[in-house]
Design a protein around this motif. Structure first.
Motif, PDB file in Angstrom:
ATOM      1  N   MET A   9       0.847  -1.198   0.000  1.00 25.69           N
ATOM      2  CA  MET A   9       0.000   0.000   0.000  1.00 25.69           C
ATOM      3  C   MET A   9       0.880   1.246   0.000  1.00 25.69           C
ATOM      4  SD  MET A   9      -3.134   1.084  -0.049  1.00 25.69           S
ATOM      5  CE  MET A   9      -4.113  -0.298   0.536  1.00 25.69           C
ATOM      6  N   ILE A  10       0.660   2.134  -0.937  1.00 25.34           N
ATOM      7  CA  ILE A  10       1.434   3.366  -1.031  1.00 25.34           C
ATOM      8  C   ILE A  10       0.650   4.469  -0.333  1.00 25.34           C
ATOM      9  CG2 ILE A  10       2.461   5.053  -2.590  1.00 25.34           C
ATOM     10  CD1 ILE A  10       2.629   2.837  -4.693  1.00 25.34           C
ATOM     11  N   SER A  11       1.170   4.971   0.784  1.00 25.07           N
ATOM     12  CA  SER A  11       0.444   5.964   1.566  1.00 25.07           C
ATOM     13  C   SER A  11       0.973   7.378   1.376  1.00 25.07           C
ATOM     14  CB  SER A  11       0.479   5.602   3.052  1.00 25.07           C
ATOM     15  OG  SER A  11       1.817   5.551   3.517  1.00 25.07           O
ATOM     16  N   SER A  12       2.156   7.519   0.797  1.00 28.79           N
ATOM     17  CA  SER A  12       2.680   8.848   0.496  1.00 28.79           C
ATOM     18  C   SER A  12       3.832   8.723  -0.487  1.00 28.79           C
ATOM     19  CB  SER A  12       3.153   9.576   1.769  1.00 28.79           C
ATOM     20  OG  SER A  12       4.288   8.939   2.315  1.00 28.79           O
ATOM     21  N   LEU A  13       4.090   9.820  -1.190  1.00 28.96           N
ATOM     22  CA  LEU A  13       5.209   9.883  -2.128  1.00 28.96           C
ATOM     23  C   LEU A  13       5.988  11.161  -1.860  1.00 28.96           C
ATOM     24  CD1 LEU A  13       3.366   8.989  -5.479  1.00 28.96           C
ATOM     25  CD2 LEU A  13       4.835   7.450  -4.164  1.00 28.96           C
ATOM     26  N   ARG A  14       7.302  11.056  -1.847  1.00 25.90           N
ATOM     27  CA  ARG A  14       8.155  12.242  -1.768  1.00 25.90           C
ATOM     28  C   ARG A  14       9.153  12.156  -2.921  1.00 25.90           C
ATOM     29  NH1 ARG A  14       9.954  15.720   2.351  1.00 25.90           N
ATOM     30  NH2 ARG A  14       9.020  14.399   3.954  1.00 25.90           N
ATOM     31  N   GLY A  15       9.127  13.141  -3.782  1.00 26.53           N
ATOM     32  CA  GLY A  15      10.033  13.116  -4.912  1.00 26.53           C
ATOM     33  C   GLY A  15       9.906  14.354  -5.769  1.00 26.53           C
ATOM     34  N   THR A  16      10.503  14.305  -6.941  1.00 27.09           N
ATOM     35  CA  THR A  16      10.523  15.447  -7.846  1.00 27.09           C
ATOM     36  C   THR A  16       9.288  15.441  -8.749  1.00 27.09           C
ATOM     37  OG1 THR A  16      12.950  15.404  -7.876  1.00 27.09           O
ATOM     38  CG2 THR A  16      11.847  16.630  -9.631  1.00 27.09           C
ATOM     39  N   VAL A  17       8.681  16.592  -8.884  1.00 26.75           N
ATOM     40  CA  VAL A  17       7.508  16.721  -9.744  1.00 26.75           C
ATOM     41  C   VAL A  17       7.965  16.746 -11.201  1.00 26.75           C
ATOM     42  CG1 VAL A  17       5.519  18.140 -10.349  1.00 26.75           C
ATOM     43  CG2 VAL A  17       6.278  18.009  -7.961  1.00 26.75           C
ATOM     44  N   LEU A  18       7.534  15.749 -11.976  1.00 25.18           N
ATOM     45  CA  LEU A  18       7.847  15.706 -13.400  1.00 25.18           C
ATOM     46  C   LEU A  18       6.776  16.388 -14.229  1.00 25.18           C
ATOM     47  CD1 LEU A  18       9.124  12.016 -13.809  1.00 25.18           C
ATOM     48  CD2 LEU A  18      10.469  14.083 -13.383  1.00 25.18           C
ATOM     49  N   GLN A  19       5.548  16.329 -13.740  1.00 19.35           N
ATOM     50  CA  GLN A  19       4.412  16.901 -14.474  1.00 19.35           C
ATOM     51  C   GLN A  19       3.283  17.165 -13.491  1.00 19.35           C
ATOM     52  OE1 GLN A  19       2.859  14.402 -17.661  1.00 19.35           O
ATOM     53  NE2 GLN A  19       0.810  15.247 -17.370  1.00 19.35           N
ATOM     54  N   ALA A  20       2.532  18.223 -13.719  1.00 12.37           N
ATOM     55  CA  ALA A  20       1.369  18.524 -12.884  1.00 12.37           C
ATOM     56  C   ALA A  20       0.396  19.339 -13.709  1.00 12.37           C
ATOM     57  CB  ALA A  20       1.769  19.273 -11.626  1.00 12.37           C
ATOM     58  N   SER A  21      -0.594  18.673 -14.286  1.00 11.46           N
ATOM     59  CA  SER A  21      -1.594  19.367 -15.096  1.00 11.46           C
ATOM     60  C   SER A  21      -2.775  18.449 -15.334  1.00 11.46           C
ATOM     61  CB  SER A  21      -0.997  19.798 -16.445  1.00 11.46           C
ATOM     62  OG  SER A  21      -0.587  18.671 -17.198  1.00 11.46           O
ATOM     63  N   ASP A  22      -3.917  19.058 -15.659  1.00  5.76           N
ATOM     64  CA  ASP A  22      -5.115  18.293 -16.004  1.00  5.76           C
ATOM     65  C   ASP A  22      -5.497  17.264 -14.935  1.00  5.76           C
ATOM     66  OD1 ASP A  22      -5.292  19.652 -18.455  1.00  5.76           O
ATOM     67  OD2 ASP A  22      -3.905  18.236 -19.395  1.00  5.76           O
ATOM     68  N   GLY A  23      -5.285  17.634 -13.671  1.00  2.73           N
ATOM     69  CA  GLY A  23      -5.690  16.749 -12.584  1.00  2.73           C
ATOM     70  C   GLY A  23      -4.794  15.549 -12.371  1.00  2.73           C
ATOM     71  N   VAL A  24      -3.607  15.548 -12.975  1.00  4.83           N
ATOM     72  CA  VAL A  24      -2.663  14.441 -12.789  1.00  4.83           C
ATOM     73  C   VAL A  24      -1.284  15.005 -12.479  1.00  4.83           C
ATOM     74  CG1 VAL A  24      -1.517  12.457 -13.844  1.00  4.83           C
ATOM     75  CG2 VAL A  24      -3.922  12.907 -14.342  1.00  4.83           C
ATOM     76  N   ALA A  25      -0.652  14.455 -11.450  1.00  8.77           N
ATOM     77  CA  ALA A  25       0.722  14.807 -11.125  1.00  8.77           C
ATOM     78  C   ALA A  25       1.578  13.558 -11.275  1.00  8.77           C
ATOM     79  CB  ALA A  25       0.816  15.345  -9.700  1.00  8.77           C
ATOM     80  N   VAL A  26       2.752  13.738 -11.842  1.00  9.95           N
ATOM     81  CA  VAL A  26       3.704  12.629 -11.959  1.00  9.95           C
ATOM     82  C   VAL A  26       4.881  12.942 -11.055  1.00  9.95           C
ATOM     83  CG1 VAL A  26       5.175  11.268 -13.478  1.00  9.95           C
ATOM     84  CG2 VAL A  26       2.987  12.145 -14.328  1.00  9.95           C
ATOM     85  N   ILE A  27       5.110  12.080 -10.074  1.00  8.58           N
ATOM     86  CA  ILE A  27       6.156  12.288  -9.084  1.00  8.58           C
ATOM     87  C   ILE A  27       7.247  11.249  -9.289  1.00  8.58           C
ATOM     88  CG2 ILE A  27       6.669  12.546  -6.631  1.00  8.58           C
ATOM     89  CD1 ILE A  27       4.555  14.491  -7.602  1.00  8.58           C
ATOM     90  N   ASP A  28       8.475  11.696  -9.461  1.00  9.65           N
ATOM     91  CA  ASP A  28       9.625  10.799  -9.626  1.00  9.65           C
ATOM     92  C   ASP A  28      10.171  10.442  -8.251  1.00  9.65           C
ATOM     93  OD1 ASP A  28      12.444   9.991  -9.776  1.00  9.65           O
ATOM     94  OD2 ASP A  28      12.298  10.453 -11.911  1.00  9.65           O
ATOM     95  N   VAL A  29      10.087   9.167  -7.914  1.00  7.35           N
ATOM     96  CA  VAL A  29      10.619   8.673  -6.647  1.00  7.35           C
ATOM     97  C   VAL A  29      11.644   7.584  -6.961  1.00  7.35           C
ATOM     98  CG1 VAL A  29      10.096   7.633  -4.410  1.00  7.35           C
ATOM     99  CG2 VAL A  29       8.418   9.139  -5.503  1.00  7.35           C
ATOM    100  N   GLY A  30      12.898   7.918  -6.790  1.00 11.19           N
ATOM    101  CA  GLY A  30      13.955   6.940  -7.052  1.00 11.19           C
ATOM    102  C   GLY A  30      13.993   6.452  -8.485  1.00 11.19           C
ATOM    103  N   GLY A  31      13.680   7.311  -9.424  1.00 18.19           N
ATOM    104  CA  GLY A  31      13.720   6.932 -10.825  1.00 18.19           C
ATOM    105  C   GLY A  31      12.442   6.334 -11.366  1.00 18.19           C
ATOM    106  N   VAL A  32      11.441   6.191 -10.518  1.00 20.81           N
ATOM    107  CA  VAL A  32      10.139   5.671 -10.934  1.00 20.81           C
ATOM    108  C   VAL A  32       9.125   6.807 -10.907  1.00 20.81           C
ATOM    109  CG1 VAL A  32       8.289   4.033 -10.450  1.00 20.81           C
ATOM    110  CG2 VAL A  32      10.671   3.383 -10.031  1.00 20.81           C
ATOM    111  N   GLY A  33       8.439   7.004 -12.020  1.00 25.49           N
ATOM    112  CA  GLY A  33       7.437   8.064 -12.082  1.00 25.49           C
ATOM    113  C   GLY A  33       6.060   7.543 -11.716  1.00 25.49           C
ATOM    114  N   TYR A  34       5.470   8.077 -10.652  1.00 28.14           N
ATOM    115  CA  TYR A  34       4.145   7.662 -10.193  1.00 28.14           C
ATOM    116  C   TYR A  34       3.102   8.691 -10.649  1.00 28.14           C
ATOM    117  CZ  TYR A  34       6.482   4.340  -7.079  1.00 28.14           C
ATOM    118  OH  TYR A  34       7.249   3.310  -6.578  1.00 28.14           O
ATOM    119  N   ALA A  35       2.114   8.238 -11.387  1.00 29.91           N
ATOM    120  CA  ALA A  35       1.016   9.112 -11.803  1.00 29.91           C
ATOM    121  C   ALA A  35      -0.036   9.134 -10.703  1.00 29.91           C
ATOM    122  CB  ALA A  35       0.404   8.616 -13.108  1.00 29.91           C
TER     123      ALA A  35
END
Length: 205
Positions: A1-27
């Motif tokens: 279960m993923i309860s939080s993400l901390r990482g670099t924002v790769l994209q944030a638009s149209d109601g979707v954010a992509v967060i890079d955590v350790g080289g993996v991008g989470y939508a």
């Protein structure tokens, strides 16, 4: 279960954010306001709820645990899916949702796209007692045994429609009656007060 993400924002638009955590991008699906608050290339922390269904796995993200808690409460209501719950949080803040529930005001939810009258009423009924409305400032609150907790509960009760004297009297009684550990937070004392007053005991000041 993923309860939080901390990482670099790769994209944030149209109601979707992509967060890079350790080289993996989470939508992550977020509200429009939340997406606008995120900055590409900057670090962010997003509190998430992972919804697993037969056909998909989706992450819904929020700027604070308070929002996540309200989201979890909303999806526990029959007929409210995660996208509808996110829609509610896009239209209303956690405090506004709690106040609407405490005030038995389902009209606030009927304004949200995808929420019909029956579902709006069910949200209020299902979440009553689970969310607590914020204290709203009022003038000339009568003096009670001085504590921020007691004052906040009196203000909250007056804001919810009980007469100032009624609110003051019941809070004073509860402070005298219950030991400090049982009423040392706003949530605990407000719960006791609402239980004592009952759902039909409201009076206009």
């Amino acid at each position: 279960m993923i309860s939080s993400l901390r990482g670099t924002v790769l994209q944030a638009s149209d109601g979707v954010a992509v967060i890079d955590v350790g080289g993996v991008g989470y939508a992550v699906q977020v509200t429009p306001d939340h997406a606008r608050s995120l900055r590409t290339g900057e670090e962010a922390i997003v509190y998430t709820s992972m919804i697993v269904r037969q056909e998909s796995i989706a992450l819904f993200g929020f700027p604070a645990r308070e929002h996540l808690g309200v989201f979890d409460a909303l999806i526990g209501v029959s007929g409210v899916g995660p996208k509808s719950a996110l829609g509610v949080l896009a239209a209303l803040s956690p405090d506004e949702i709690a106040l609407a529930v405490a005030s038995d005001d389902d009209s606030a939810f009927r304004k949200v796209s995808g929420i019909g009258p029956k579902t709006a009423k069910l949200i209020v009924v299902s979440l009553t007692g689970k969310l607590f409305a914020p204290a709203r400032p009022v003038q000339n609150v009568a003096q009670i045994p001085r504590s921020d907790v007691s004052d906040s509960v009196v203000i909250a009760l007056v804001g919810l429609g009980w007469a100032e004297k009624t609110a003051t009297d019941v809070v004073r009684e509860l402070v005298d009656e219950y030991a400090e550990p049982e009423r040392d937070t706003v949530q605990a004392l407000l719960r006791l007060a609402l239980s004592r007053l009952g759902p039909t005991a409201r009076q206009q000041a």
